[in-house]
Design a protein around this motif. Structure first.
Motif, mmCIF file in Angstrom:
data_model
loop_
_atom_site.group_PDB
_atom_site.id
_atom_site.type_symbol
_atom_site.label_atom_id
_atom_site.label_comp_id
_atom_site.label_asym_id
_atom_site.label_seq_id
_atom_site.Cartn_x
_atom_site.Cartn_y
_atom_site.Cartn_z
ATOM 1 N N ALA B 167 9.708 -41.264 6.298
ATOM 2 C CA ALA B 167 10.392 -42.535 6.534
ATOM 3 C C ALA B 167 11.890 -42.280 6.614
ATOM 4 N N PRO B 168 12.598 -42.962 7.499
ATOM 5 C CA PRO B 168 14.040 -42.729 7.632
ATOM 6 C C PRO B 168 14.781 -42.988 6.324
ATOM 7 N N ARG B 169 15.899 -42.308 6.165
ATOM 8 C CA ARG B 169 16.734 -42.526 4.982
ATOM 9 C C ARG B 169 17.403 -43.894 5.077
ATOM 10 N N THR B 170 17.568 -44.524 3.935
ATOM 11 C CA THR B 170 18.256 -45.826 3.884
ATOM 12 C C THR B 170 19.254 -45.808 2.731
ATOM 13 N N ILE B 171 20.232 -46.706 2.799
ATOM 14 C CA ILE B 171 21.223 -46.794 1.716
ATOM 15 C C ILE B 171 21.580 -48.254 1.471
ATOM 16 N N LYS B 172 21.918 -48.553 0.222
ATOM 17 C CA LYS B 172 22.287 -49.925 -0.152
ATOM 18 C C LYS B 172 23.794 -50.112 -0.047
ATOM 19 N N PHE B 173 24.215 -51.141 0.643
ATOM 20 C CA PHE B 173 25.586 -51.630 0.584
ATOM 21 C C PHE B 173 25.544 -52.996 -0.100
ATOM 22 N N ALA B 174 26.682 -53.473 -0.586
ATOM 23 C CA ALA B 174 26.701 -54.809 -1.186
ATOM 24 C C ALA B 174 28.047 -55.483 -0.957
ATOM 25 N N LEU B 175 27.992 -56.765 -0.629
ATOM 26 C CA LEU B 175 29.195 -57.562 -0.386
ATOM 27 C C LEU B 175 29.298 -58.665 -1.431
ATOM 28 N N GLY B 176 30.477 -59.232 -1.539
ATOM 29 C CA GLY B 176 30.634 -60.483 -2.279
ATOM 30 C C GLY B 176 30.680 -60.352 -3.789
ATOM 31 N N GLU B 177 30.127 -61.365 -4.447
ATOM 32 C CA GLU B 177 30.344 -61.564 -5.879
ATOM 33 C C GLU B 177 29.958 -60.369 -6.760
ATOM 34 N N ASN B 178 28.840 -59.704 -6.457
ATOM 35 C CA ASN B 178 28.401 -58.648 -7.382
ATOM 36 C C ASN B 178 29.389 -57.489 -7.486
ATOM 37 N N PRO B 179 29.761 -56.824 -6.375
ATOM 38 C CA PRO B 179 30.762 -55.762 -6.521
ATOM 39 C C PRO B 179 32.120 -56.287 -6.999
ATOM 40 N N MET B 180 32.467 -57.532 -6.635
ATOM 41 C CA MET B 180 33.749 -58.096 -7.091
ATOM 42 C C MET B 180 33.739 -58.291 -8.601
ATOM 43 N N ARG B 181 32.606 -58.742 -9.101
ATOM 44 C CA ARG B 181 32.472 -59.019 -10.536
ATOM 45 C C ARG B 181 32.458 -57.711 -11.343
ATOM 46 N N VAL B 182 31.637 -56.769 -10.881
ATOM 47 C CA VAL B 182 31.445 -55.544 -11.654
ATOM 48 C C VAL B 182 32.730 -54.718 -11.698
ATOM 49 N N HIS B 183 33.380 -54.578 -10.542
ATOM 50 C CA HIS B 183 34.527 -53.668 -10.493
ATOM 51 C C HIS B 183 35.858 -54.398 -10.670
ATOM 52 N N GLY B 184 36.056 -55.475 -9.942
ATOM 53 C CA GLY B 184 37.323 -56.202 -10.034
ATOM 54 C C GLY B 184 37.443 -56.942 -11.350
ATOM 55 N N GLU B 185 36.514 -57.853 -11.591
ATOM 56 C CA GLU B 185 36.601 -58.720 -12.756
ATOM 57 C C GLU B 185 36.410 -57.926 -14.052
ATOM 58 N N ARG B 372 4.608 -46.394 12.757
ATOM 59 C CA ARG B 372 3.524 -45.900 11.882
ATOM 60 C C ARG B 372 2.746 -47.014 11.199
ATOM 61 N N VAL B 373 3.399 -48.124 10.877
ATOM 62 C CA VAL B 373 2.761 -49.196 10.116
ATOM 63 C C VAL B 373 3.253 -50.565 10.619
ATOM 64 N N GLY B 374 2.749 -51.641 10.012
ATOM 65 C CA GLY B 374 3.245 -52.977 10.333
ATOM 66 C C GLY B 374 2.381 -53.757 11.301
ATOM 67 N N SER B 375 1.367 -53.098 11.877
ATOM 68 C CA SER B 375 0.424 -53.804 12.756
ATOM 69 C C SER B 375 -0.880 -53.024 12.740
ATOM 70 N N ILE B 376 -1.941 -53.693 13.220
ATOM 71 C CA ILE B 376 -3.231 -53.000 13.309
ATOM 72 C C ILE B 376 -3.378 -52.501 14.745
ATOM 73 N N GLU B 377 -3.093 -51.214 14.908
ATOM 74 C CA GLU B 377 -3.170 -50.573 16.227
ATOM 75 C C GLU B 377 -3.790 -49.204 16.045
ATOM 76 N N GLU B 378 -4.527 -48.773 17.025
ATOM 77 C CA GLU B 378 -5.116 -47.433 16.962
ATOM 78 C C GLU B 378 -3.998 -46.407 16.869
ATOM 79 N N GLY B 379 -4.158 -45.462 15.956
ATOM 80 C CA GLY B 379 -3.152 -44.421 15.769
ATOM 81 C C GLY B 379 -2.203 -44.709 14.621
ATOM 82 N N LYS B 380 -2.126 -45.966 14.211
ATOM 83 C CA LYS B 380 -1.243 -46.287 13.076
ATOM 84 C C LYS B 380 -1.933 -45.967 11.755
ATOM 85 N N GLU B 381 -1.159 -45.990 10.680
ATOM 86 C CA GLU B 381 -1.708 -45.626 9.376
ATOM 87 C C GLU B 381 -2.634 -46.720 8.846
#
Lengths: 430, 462
Positions: B167-185, B372-381
Motif C-alpha cells: 500500500a502506498p505510504r501516507t502521512i498525517k498533516f494537521a491544520l487549525g486548532e489542534n496544532p495551534m493549541r498544542v504548540h502555540g498555546e 486492489r480493493v474497494g469493489s467486487i471485481e475479478e482479480g481484486k483481493e
C-alpha cells in the motif's frame, strides 16, 4: 436597481446569519393532515386524517371535515408522534470544546438546586438540527458530581425556556460507582474501594438529612410553624424525599445497578434509572424492582473488553423482553438527531420495530408521567408529530413536515440552510 | 557478460527469497465460494443471484453456477447482500500510540512502528464489515507522523501481518486548532495561529528542497560531502517526489485553501483532506485541485472550528465531483460505517451506489489501493462483507467478513470474548470501561498522548 439588489442581498445575509437556523417563520392555526398512514403507537396504524387545533390533536380518523384548517396532503406518507429523547444536554451545550458555552456541570458535588431549565438556550443552533429529524421533546439534563441538578423535559420549539417546558422535572443523581471509571482510571483496587465507601457514606448522610428536612417541612406545614434553616439543596430534594417526585439516577455497571436498586427500595424513592449500560446483565432484577429505565446510547461501545461487540445494540431489547419499561436516549447534545437511528439499531438487535418506536414515544411519556399529553397520536394530546415519506428509523427516509405544540415548524436548520446555499454556490470557480 | 548474467541470476534469486519472505509476512489467504447472493459490486452494478469465487485470497470469478475445487468453503448467501469489505480512511485502532506531540513537524516517526494486533477493536470493526483501516498518526502537529494502511487479519499476533503490503505510504498533516493549541498555546512556539501553521509547511518543504539539492550536488560531484542524514528531510523530500500521499486533518475552508496553495507552490498533488467539515464551502476548489475529502457523516459543534458545519457535506462534495469518503476516527463509529454512509441519503439524497462508494472504492482511491480493493471485481483481493439485508438499511446485520479469502468474522461462530491477549492480573468483576468513547476529535484519539498544562487530553474530557 443595483441598490435594490444590494439591499435585498444585505437583508438575506442578515436573516440567514442572525437566525442561521430557521429563516421561514413557524405557522400557527388549524391544520388537517389528510390521508396519511397514521402510526398512533397506542391505537394501531390506519390510513386517515389528523386534525390539529389550538396546539392539540383535535381529532384522528377517516374523512375528517375541517374547512377552516390548512390542508397538508399526506397521501403516500406516514404520520408519527414526535420522538422523545430521555436524556440529553441539548440547549445546555453549544460548542463542546468552548467551556463558557457549556452550562451543564456546576462546581461542586451536591447541586440538586441547579436547574437545567434556567440554562437552556432556546436559540441553540442544535435545536432545529435535532427537531428536523422528528425529535420533538428531550430531557435537558445537568451532569457531574453526586447530585448534578434538575433536568427538565422541553419541547424543541419556542423563544423562552418557559415556552419550551413540557411539564416534567427531576433531580439527577449519579449513583456512586464501585469500580473503575474507565481505562484511564489508574487507581488501585484499595483506593477504588475506599473511594466507593466514602461516596456511599456521603450519599447516605445526605439522604438522611434530606429525610429529616422533609419531616421538618411536613411538621411545619401541619402546624403552621416557621421552618428554620432554609437550605436550597434540601429544598430541592424535598418532593423526592417525600415520595412525590421521581429522581433520575445515572447508573451503568452491574454491581452499581444492584446497589442502586437496594438503595432506592430501602428509602422508598421513586426512581428512574438512566444509562443502564449493563442492564442486560441484571434485567431480571430490574424488572422485579419495577424501575423504569432510560437506556443508551444504543450506538455505544461494549462496557468491557470481553463483552460481545453488539451488547449495547441488544441491551434495550434484552431489558424490555425481561419486563423492564425501557425508553431510549442518546445522551448527546449536538447529535440528539440520531435518536431514531439508536432506536433503529435497538429494533434490529432484538427489540423489534414496534417496541423500539414505543421506546422513543409513549414509553418515555409514561415514565415522565405525561402519557395523557405526549407520546402518541390521540385526540386531546399535544400536537407534537411529524410526517415522513417512510420509516423514520431508515436513513433514506425524509422528514417532510413537523408540528410542535401545534406550530407548523419548517424543516430548516443551519445544516439545511448551508446545504441550500452551497449545493449551488455562486460564484463557483471564478 | 558471464558475470553480468550471474549477478542478475543472483539478484533474481535474492528477489525470490525476499518475495517468499514477504509472502510469509503476508499471512494466510484462503478459498471461499459465496453462492446466490445479491452482489453489490460498486463498480459494475448490483447482480442478483450471483456467485463470487475467491481463490488464494483473490476474487477469481463472478457469475452464476460457479463451482470450486473440492474442500473449498462454500457460503450460502441466498437472500443476503454481498459487498466489498468496508474501508475506513481514518482510524486509530490497532495502535499503541497515536501522537508524537513534541514538535510542529514529526515527519520522521511512523505509527507503523507501534502496531498492536491484540486490539479487540479490530474484531469489533470486522463485526461491522470493515476489512481495511488507515491507522493514522494524531493531529497534534502540523506535520505529524507517517500512517499505516492495515488489513483486519484479526487473530495474527505479529504486527507485520497487519500491514497491507505494497500500500502506498501516507502521512498525517494537521491544520487549525489542534496544532495551534498544542504548540502555540501550550508550548509558546509557532504555530499559535493559522498563519503560523502555513509557515511550518513552507519551511519544511523549503528545507527539504535544500536537502535534496545538497544530495544532488554530492551525486554530481559538485560538493565533496553529502548532507548530514536527516530522516525528517528524507520524508519531506519523498512527499515532494510524490511518493507519499498526504492525509490532512482540517476543518475550515480558509485553511483548506491555504494548504492547496502551499502544495501548488511545491508541486505536490496527492492530498486527501480529513474531516474537512467546511469542505462543502470550497468544493469547486477541491475538485479543481484534484484533492479528495474524507468526512464524518454528521459530527459537528464539538469545537468552534466545526460550528459552521452541515451533515450535507458528503453530498455537496460528491455532487461537485470530489472523491469523498466517510470515516470513523473512532473505535465506536468504525463498527457501523455502513450506517454512517446511509446518512448521506437522509442528508442529501445520494443514490445507493453513491452512498456505498463513500465506504468502499472512494476511500480505496484516497489510500492509493483502488487497483486492489474497494469493489467486487475479478482479480481484486478477496475482501468481502455479507449483510442480512441491504447494507444501507438500519435493519441490516453484518453477518460475515472475509479478508484475503479468510473468514475473520462469522456471526454464527462468534464467541463473546474475542480478546487474543488477557491481562492475567485483571479482575473480571472490575473492568468496566463504560461508554468512555466520545465523538470528539478535539479530545479523541486524534489527540491521544497529548498533554496540555500537565493534563492528558482524554476522551472522557469531552
Amino acid at each position: 436597481m443595483n441598490i435594490k439588489i444590494y439591499i435585498l442581498g444585505l437583508l438575506v445575509f442578515c436573516i440567514s446569519w442572525t437566525q442561521a437556523q430557521q429563516v421561514t417563520p413557524s405557522e400557527s392555526g388549524a391544520f388537517i393532515l389528510k390521508n396519511g398512514t397514521v402510526h398512533t403507537v397506542t391505537k394501531g396504524t390506519m390510513t386517515g386524517d389528523v386534525l390539529i387545533k389550538d396546539g392539540k390533536i383535535a381529532d384522528v380518523g377517516a374523512n375528517i371535515v375541517a374547512a377552516d384548517a390548512t390542508e397538508v396532503d399526506c397521501t403516500g406518507k406516514h404520520i408519527y408522534p414526535g420522538m422523545i429523547d430521555g436524556m440529553t444536554r441539548l440547549g445546555l451545550e453549544e460548542i463542546g470544546a468552548v467551556s463558557l458555552t457549556r452550562d451543564f456541570n456546576e462546581l461542586g458535588d451536591f447541586n440538586p438546586h441547579m436547574k437545567a431549565l434556567t440554562a437552556v438556550n432556546p436559540g441553540s443552533v442544535s435545536i432545529p438540527v435535532t427537531r428536523t429529524n422528528g425529535v420533538t421533546s428531550v430531557i435537558a439534563a445537568p451532569t457531574g458530581g453526586l447530585f448534578s441538578g434538575q433536568a427538565s423535559l422541553i419541547n424543541l420549539h419556542g423563544y423562552t425556556p418557559q415556552q419550551m417546558y413540557a411539564g416534567f422535572t427531576a433531580v439527577i443523581m449519579n449513583f456512586p460507582s464501585s469500580g473503575k471509571r474507565g481505562r484511564w482510571d489508574r487507581r488501585s483496587a484499595e483506593d477504588i474501594k475506599k473511594d466507593a465507601d466514602k461516596a456511599a457514606k456521603k450519599l447516605n448522610g445526605i439522604w438522611d438529612k434530606a429525610q429529616d428536612y422533609a419531616r421538618m417541612d411536613s411538621i411545619a406545614q401541619a402546624t403552621g410553624a416557621v421552618k428554620e434553616g432554609y437550605n436550597p439543596q434540601m429544598e430541592a430534594l424535598l418532593s423526592t424525599a417525600q415520595g412525590n417526585a421521581s429522581m433520575m439516577i445515572r447508573v451503568n455497571k452491574k454491581q452499581d445497578i444492584l446497589n442502586a436498586i437496594e438503595w432506592v427500595q430501602e428509602r422508598e424513592i421513586k426512581a428512574i434509572f438512566v444509562g443502564v449500560a449493563e442492564g442486560w446483565r441484571v434485567a431480571k432484577e430490574l424488572a422485579e424492582a419495577n424501575i423504569p429505565c432510560v437506556v443508551g446510547p444504543v450506538l455505544g461501545m461494549p462496557t468491557r473488553g470481553y463483552d460481545r461487540y453488539d451488547r449495547p445494540y441488544k441491551n434495550p431489547g434484552v431489558m424490555q423482553q425481561a419486563g423492564v419499561k425501557v425508553a431510549i436516549m442518546t445522551n448527546d447534545s449536538e447529535n440528539v438527531r440520531n435518536l431514531p437511528f439508536n432506536a433503529g439499531f435497538a429494533a434490529t438487535y432484538g427489540m423489534g420495530k414496534e417496541e423500539a418506536l414505543k421506546a422513543v414515544t409513549i414509553v418515555p411519556a409514561e415514565i415522565f408521567g405525561l402519557a395523557d399529553q405526549l407520546g402518541s397520536i390521540e385526540a386531546g394530546k399535544v400536537a407534537n408529530l411529524f410526517v415522513s415519506d417512510g420509516d423514520p428509523f431508515e436513513t433514506k427516509t425524509q422528514i417532510t413536515d413537523l408540528f410542535i405544540e401545534g406550530w407548523k415548524v419548517p424543516i430548516e436548520s443551519r445544516h439545511t440552510l448551508l446545504y441550500e446555499e452551497f449545493i449551488k454556490r455562486s460564484p463557483g470557480l471564478e | 557478460m558471464v558475470s553480468y548474467i550471474y549477478i542478475s541470476k543472483l539478484s533474481a534469486l535474492c528477489f525470490t527469497m525476499l518475495l517468499s519472505l514477504s509472502m510469509t509476512a503476508q499471512t494466510e489467504t484462503g478459498d471461499v465460494l459465496i453462492k446466490n447472493g445479491t452482489v453489490i459490486t460498486i463498480t459494475d452494478g448490483v447482480k442478483e443471484d450471483t456467485d463470487v469465487l475467491i481463490r488464494n485470497g483473490k476474487i477469481s470469478k463472478i457469475g452464476s453456477d460457479l463451482s470450486a475445487r473440492e474442500g473449498t468453503k462454500t457460503i450460502d448467501a441466498e437472500g443476503k447482500f454481498v459487498m466489498p469489505g468496508i474501508i475506513d480512511a481514518h482510524s486509530h485502532i490497532a495502535l499503541d500510540v497515536v501522537n508524537e506531540a513534541t514538535a510542529p513537524n514529526t515527519a520522521m516517526v511512523a505509527v507503523g512502528d507501534a502496531l498492536d494486533p491484540y486490539d479487540v477493536g479490530v474484531y469489533r470493526a470486522l463485526a461491522g464489515g470493515v476489512t481495511i483501516s488507515h491507522a493514522m498518526h494524531g493531529s497534534a502537529n502540523a506535520v505529524g507522523g507517517q500512517c499505516e494502511t492495515i488489513k483486519h487479519r484479526y487473530g495474527v499476533t505479529d504486527p507485520e501481518d497487519m500491514r497491507m503490503d505494497g500500500a502506498p505510504r501516507t502521512i498525517k498533516f494537521a491544520l487549525g486548532e489542534n496544532p495551534m493549541r498544542v504548540h502555540g498555546e501550550n508550548n509558546d512556539i509557532v504555530p499559535s495561529t493559522r498563519m503560523g501553521v502555513e509557515q511550518v509547511f513552507r519551511k519544511s518543504f523549503a528545507d527539504a528542497q535544500v536537502y535534496m539539492a545538497a544530495q544532488e550536488n554530492y551525486k554530481k560531484g559538485i560538493s565533496k560531502m553529502p548532507p548530514k542524514y536527516d530522516e525528517r528531510n528524507e520524508v519531506m523530500a519523498d512527499i515532494l517526489r510524490g511518493d507519499i500521499i498526504i492525509h490532512c486533518h482540517s476543518y475550515r475552508a480558509d485553511e483548506i485553501l491555504m494548504l492547496m496553495d502551499v502544495l501548488g507552490d511545491y508541486g505536490v498533488s496527492k492530498i486527501t483532506f480529513q474531516h474537512v467539515n467546511e469542505g462543502f464551502k470550497v468544493a469547486p476548489e477541491l475538485a479543481e485541485f484534484g484533492a479528495a475529502a474524507s468526512v464524518f457523516a454528521d459530527w459537528w459543534a464539538y469545537k468552534f472550528e466545526v460550528y459552521y458545519s452541515t451533515a450535507f457535506n458528503a453530498a455537496i462534495l460528491s455532487r461537485n465531483g470530489v472523491v469523498t469518503s466517510i470515516n470513523s476516527d473512532s473505535g465506536e463509529l468504525i463498527r457501523h460505517l455502513y450506517h454512517e454512509a446511509g446518512k448521506s441519503q437522509r442528508y442529501g439524497k445520494l443514490t445507493d451506489n453513491e452512498a456505498l462508494r463513500l465506504i468502499t472504492i472512494n476511500p480505496a482511491i484516497q489510500l492509493g489501493i483502488d487497483d486492489r480493493v474497494g469493489s467486487i471485481e475479478e482479480g481484486k483481493e478477496g475482501d468481502i462483507a455479507i449483510f442480512s439485508a441491504h447494507p444501507l438499511s438500519i435493519y441490516a446485520v453484518p453477518e460475515m467478513t472475509i479478508v484475503d479469502g479468510v473468514v475473520r468474522f462469522d456471526i454464527n461462530n462468534d464467541p463473546d470474548d474475542m480478546r487474543i491477549w488477557v491481562d492475567p492480573k485483571e479482575d473480571f468483576s472490575d473492568t468496566y470501561e463504560g461508554n468512555e468513547e466520545h465523538h470528539d476529535c478535539s479530545n479523541d484519539r486524534c489527540m491521544q498522548g497529548v498533554f496540555i498544562n500537565g493534563h492528558a487530553v482524554h476522551s472522557h474530557h469531552r
